[in-house]
Enzyme design. Structure first.
Site, mmCIF file in Angstrom:
data_model
loop_
_atom_site.group_PDB
_atom_site.id
_atom_site.type_symbol
_atom_site.label_atom_id
_atom_site.label_comp_id
_atom_site.label_asym_id
_atom_site.label_seq_id
_atom_site.Cartn_x
_atom_site.Cartn_y
_atom_site.Cartn_z
ATOM 1 N N HIS A 190 -8.770 38.737 -48.577
ATOM 2 C CA HIS A 190 -8.941 36.839 -48.333
ATOM 3 C C HIS A 190 -10.088 36.827 -47.335
ATOM 4 O O HIS A 190 -9.750 37.100 -46.074
ATOM 5 C CB HIS A 190 -7.442 36.305 -47.787
ATOM 6 C CG HIS A 190 -7.555 34.858 -47.855
ATOM 7 N ND1 HIS A 190 -6.435 34.394 -47.850
ATOM 8 C CD2 HIS A 190 -8.375 34.088 -47.504
ATOM 9 C CE1 HIS A 190 -6.865 33.104 -47.720
ATOM 10 N NE2 HIS A 190 -8.267 32.927 -47.310
ATOM 11 N N HIS A 234 -13.710 34.751 -46.791
ATOM 12 C CA HIS A 234 -14.714 33.722 -47.287
ATOM 13 C C HIS A 234 -15.987 34.194 -46.657
ATOM 14 O O HIS A 234 -16.252 34.168 -45.545
ATOM 15 C CB HIS A 234 -14.323 32.378 -46.927
ATOM 16 C CG HIS A 234 -13.034 31.594 -47.240
ATOM 17 N ND1 HIS A 234 -13.045 30.855 -48.211
ATOM 18 C CD2 HIS A 234 -11.854 31.754 -46.736
ATOM 19 C CE1 HIS A 234 -11.495 30.801 -48.653
ATOM 20 N NE2 HIS A 234 -11.099 31.266 -47.502
ATOM 21 N N GLU A 247 -0.607 26.849 -47.295
ATOM 22 C CA GLU A 247 -1.456 26.874 -45.945
ATOM 23 C C GLU A 247 -0.929 25.815 -45.190
ATOM 24 O O GLU A 247 -0.222 26.202 -44.077
ATOM 25 C CB GLU A 247 -2.897 27.193 -46.437
ATOM 26 C CG GLU A 247 -3.426 27.260 -44.821
ATOM 27 C CD GLU A 247 -5.033 27.208 -45.026
ATOM 28 O OE1 GLU A 247 -5.493 26.757 -46.179
ATOM 29 O OE2 GLU A 247 -5.864 27.620 -44.070
HETATM 30 N N1 ADE Z 1 -12.300 27.700 -46.836
HETATM 31 C C1 ADE Z 1 -12.630 28.437 -45.951
HETATM 32 N N2 ADE Z 1 -11.527 28.957 -45.278
HETATM 33 C C2 ADE Z 1 -10.489 28.196 -45.868
HETATM 34 C C3 ADE Z 1 -8.879 28.058 -45.467
HETATM 35 N N3 ADE Z 1 -8.329 28.929 -44.542
HETATM 36 N N4 ADE Z 1 -8.237 27.005 -46.246
HETATM 37 C C4 ADE Z 1 -8.752 26.489 -47.159
HETATM 38 N N5 ADE Z 1 -10.207 26.505 -47.564
HETATM 39 C C5 ADE Z 1 -10.961 27.491 -46.694
HETATM 40 ZN ZN ZN Z 2 -9.151 31.181 -46.910
#
Ligand code: ADE
Ligand code: ZN
Length: 332
Positions: free
Chosen positions: A14, A16, A197
């Protein structure tokens, strides 16, 4: 513990890639590409990284991504992340990218994917690091726009292993993307989604039942539903948890209140990941270190978390076994 964390080979599931943009590279690319950024120096950037929730972070994260314009920018971004993998002993990584963040600014899909891909090929050649690429749909945009993005991705099917769902969670439930996920599955993509989240556990149920995902990103709100916890345990559904991120975005007020140890003790399939490490004060090892400093983590917990990262990866069973054997070897 720090020694153990350092010496264990890990997978990251995970991450980005846009969230690994360090301020130094942001400044360099802003200058090269003549893009204005609202900061006068590196310190000013770091001071701006003071978030109160997911959206306050996303606003800054999308503004930062504006400096990325060319294939070589995406190469450099990815290569810098790979150097952090080398430091942290990450031997396999599954990278998210957000094509819409770039194509909506006129950057060709091709430039984004090829820059990332070439850096990952070099990572394999130079360091033996294996990787996959996962394309995320921005959930604050429409399903129709996600369909257009999926269409563009079909030309790079061999380079993209799966699709995901990220960006502003509250008010954009998984159900909004049911049809595009169905199509992505038919096209052979693996499926993941950020769920639970910030939003409640109903989003996790939707991601499981309506999107048919293979992994949940975050998922820390599961704890509020005993029935969901039991199901996640029975299915050994992977949850890619990102502790630093949850603290920086105030999902939990303090590290001591983070529920990862409870999720793990219950028997869920949890891994530790860095999410947006340039924004959240550290890469994967720093996440492990912070956990150990704030929660009653045992060495066995660390080994389980690391092994889960390989077990949950989108790699062949042979490669999983080989990587798990490397973990055992490191433990001897
Ligand atoms: N884009 C980058 N990080 C993120 C996260 N933690 N939650 C949702 N979208 C994201
Ligand atoms: Zn994320």
């Amino acid at each position: 513990m720090i020694d153990l964390i350092q010496k264990l080979p890990k997978a990251e599931l995970h991450l980005h890639i846009e969230g690994s943009l360090e301020p130094e590279l942001m400044f360099r690319l802003a200058k090269k590409n003549k893009v204005e950024i609202p900061y006068k120096d590196i310190e000013d950037v770091r001071n701006a990284y003071n978030f109160t929730n997911l959206q306050t972070f996303l606003d800054i994260y999308y503004a930062g991504a504006n400096v990325l314009l060319t294939k070589s920018d995406f190469y450099d971004l990815t290569w810098e992340y790979i150097l952090k993998c080398v430091e942290d002993n990450v031997i396999h990584t599954e990278i998210f990218f957000d094509p819409q963040t770039h194509t909506d600014r006129g950057v060709p899909f091709e430039a984004v994917i090829m820059g990332i891909k070439e850096a990952l090929a070099d990572a394999k050649e130079k360091y033996g690091i294996t990787s996959c690429i996962i394309m995320c749909f921005l959930r604050h945009l429409s399903q129709e726009q996600a369909f257009e993005t999926l269409e563009q991705a079909l030309a790079y099917k061999d380079d993209i292993i799966g699709v995901g769902l990220d960006s502003s969670e509250l008010g954009n439930p998984p159900s909004k993307f049911k049809e595009v996920f169905k199509k992505a599955k038919e096209e052979g993509f693996k499926l993941v989604a950020h769920a639970g989240e910030e939003a409640d556990f109903s989003y996790i149920y939707e991601a499981l039942d309506l999107l048919n995902i293979n992994r949940i990103d975050h998922g820390v709100q599961s704890i509020k539903s005993p029935e969901l916890m039991q199901r996640l345990k029975d299915e050994q559904m992977p949850l890619t948890v990102c502790p630093n991120s949850n603290i920086e975005l105030r999902v939990f007020d303090t590290y001591k209140e983070h529920n990862i140890k409870e999720l793990l003790d219950y028997g869920l399939n949890i891994s530790v990941n860095s999410d947006d490490p340039a924004y959240f004060k550290g890469y994967v090892n720093q996440n492990f270190i912070n956990l150990c400093e704030n929660l009653p983590m045992t060495e066995e917990d660390i080994v389980t978390l690391v092994k889960n990262s390989f077990r949950s990866a989108f790699i062949s069973d042979e490669l999983k076994d080989a990587y798990l054997a490397r973990v055992d070897l490191a433990l001897q």
